[in-house]
Scaffold this motif. Sequence first.
Motif, PDB file in Angstrom:
ATOM      1  N   ASP A  81       0.868  -1.194   0.000  1.00  7.56           N
ATOM      2  CA  ASP A  81       0.000   0.000   0.000  1.00  7.56           C
ATOM      3  C   ASP A  81       0.898   1.235   0.000  1.00  7.56           C
ATOM      4  O   ASP A  81       1.276   1.750   1.055  1.00  7.56           O
ATOM      5  CB  ASP A  81      -0.894  -0.034   1.245  1.00  7.56           C
ATOM      6  N   ALA A 118       0.415   4.370  -0.807  1.00  9.07           N
ATOM      7  CA  ALA A 118      -0.115   5.620  -0.236  1.00  9.07           C
ATOM      8  C   ALA A 118       0.077   5.647   1.276  1.00  9.07           C
ATOM      9  O   ALA A 118       0.464   6.679   1.843  1.00  9.07           O
ATOM     10  CB  ALA A 118      -1.583   5.771  -0.602  1.00  9.07           C
ATOM     11  N   ALA A 119      -0.183   4.532   1.916  1.00 10.80           N
ATOM     12  CA  ALA A 119      -0.033   4.472   3.374  1.00 10.80           C
ATOM     13  C   ALA A 119       1.438   4.595   3.770  1.00 10.80           C
ATOM     14  O   ALA A 119       1.771   5.273   4.753  1.00 10.80           O
ATOM     15  CB  ALA A 119      -0.619   3.166   3.901  1.00 10.80           C
ATOM     16  N   ARG A 168       3.845   6.055   2.034  1.00 11.80           N
ATOM     17  CA  ARG A 168       4.286   7.424   1.753  1.00 11.80           C
ATOM     18  C   ARG A 168       3.862   8.357   2.884  1.00 11.80           C
ATOM     19  O   ARG A 168       4.611   9.229   3.316  1.00 11.80           O
ATOM     20  CB  ARG A 168       3.665   7.852   0.426  1.00 11.80           C
ATOM     21  N   ALA A 169       2.671   8.130   3.405  1.00  8.78           N
ATOM     22  CA  ALA A 169       2.158   8.989   4.481  1.00  8.78           C
ATOM     23  C   ALA A 169       3.038   8.939   5.722  1.00  8.78           C
ATOM     24  O   ALA A 169       3.117   9.920   6.478  1.00  8.78           O
ATOM     25  CB  ALA A 169       0.730   8.581   4.831  1.00  8.78           C
ATOM     26  N   GLU A 170       3.715   7.807   5.917  1.00  9.40           N
ATOM     27  CA  GLU A 170       4.597   7.685   7.087  1.00  9.40           C
ATOM     28  C   GLU A 170       5.817   8.592   6.974  1.00  9.40           C
ATOM     29  O   GLU A 170       6.479   8.877   7.978  1.00  9.40           O
ATOM     30  CB  GLU A 170       5.082   6.233   7.235  1.00  9.40           C
ATOM     31  N   VAL A 199       5.839  11.686   5.741  1.00  8.63           N
ATOM     32  CA  VAL A 199       5.488  13.104   5.714  1.00  8.63           C
ATOM     33  C   VAL A 199       6.161  13.832   6.876  1.00  8.63           C
ATOM     34  O   VAL A 199       6.201  13.333   8.004  1.00  8.63           O
ATOM     35  CB  VAL A 199       3.954  13.266   5.760  1.00  8.63           C
ATOM     36  N   ASP A 200       6.708  14.983   6.592  1.00  7.11           N
ATOM     37  CA  ASP A 200       7.439  15.761   7.592  1.00  7.11           C
ATOM     38  C   ASP A 200       7.328  17.219   7.165  1.00  7.11           C
ATOM     39  O   ASP A 200       7.568  17.538   5.997  1.00  7.11           O
ATOM     40  CB  ASP A 200       8.910  15.301   7.605  1.00  7.11           C
ATOM     41  N   TYR A 255       9.775  14.500  -1.698  1.00  5.33           N
ATOM     42  CA  TYR A 255       9.571  13.065  -1.493  1.00  5.33           C
ATOM     43  C   TYR A 255       9.958  12.405  -2.810  1.00  5.33           C
ATOM     44  O   TYR A 255       9.540  12.843  -3.881  1.00  5.33           O
ATOM     45  CB  TYR A 255       8.108  12.760  -1.170  1.00  5.33           C
ATOM     46  N   SER A 257      11.988  10.978   2.188  1.00 13.81           N
ATOM     47  CA  SER A 257      11.637  12.401   2.296  1.00 13.81           C
ATOM     48  C   SER A 257      12.872  13.158   2.779  1.00 13.81           C
ATOM     49  O   SER A 257      13.675  12.644   3.561  1.00 13.81           O
ATOM     50  CB  SER A 257      10.449  12.628   3.228  1.00 13.81           C
TER      51      SER A 257
END
Lengths: 146, 84
Positions: free
Chosen positions: A10, A12-13, A15-17, A19-20, A26, A95
């Motif tokens: 997954d 998208a999930a 990638r969300a981790e 985020v900063d 990214y 990121s």
Amino acid sequence: MMRMVTAPIDVAALRAELVDPAAGAYAGFEGWIRNVNEGQAVLRLEYEAYEPLALSEGEDVIAEAARRFPLLAASCVHRTGLLEIGECAVWVGVSAGHRDEAFRACRYIIDEVKVRLPIWKKEHYANGDSGWVNCERCAGGHRSTA
Amino acid sequence: MSGSPITVTVRYFALFREHAGCDTETVTTTATTAAELFAELGDRHGSLEPASHCKVAINDAMTGWDAELGDGDTILLFPPVAGG
């Protein structure tokens, strides 16, 4: 962090981790199953790993990337089992403050993962044969560089 | 160069498992290094992969082919990797 999974990745999930609020960039990579290798039609790929060392080597690779490049976060997930054409076998995400280090670190991680981790893939061909990629003595003496 | 026999556990993966016909076996050997053991098992199981393309781990730590073997070690033989 490095993860080995069997379920579909997954992105998208994951990638969300990464985020900063300090991240201006990214960079993500997905390795997909393609339908041809060295002229042979491929139906599916079977991935196998020795998980304890895939995880520890993968963590080492990510730690190295973090020492070489100014990153905020980096992560890699590799899937094992039977994968169909078009599925994602591996994801790398980074990121960073800026795109230069994000791109470079992402490239570094996937390149190292591919040559260091104890992971193997067996191609299943349309003609019924199968063979382990990069091996001298796979089916039909076929040597691939996937 | 051979020493006195030792007994080790060998674990095979991917192509090597297919050549060996099993994923684990107990081996008594006079090999003193991982390279010597690899050559001995290659002869036995008909595997042609050169060690330079393969990797080895002993007791769950990646190591080199010149690593010395000890009685009771677990040797993991990795054929050419192909992740990603």
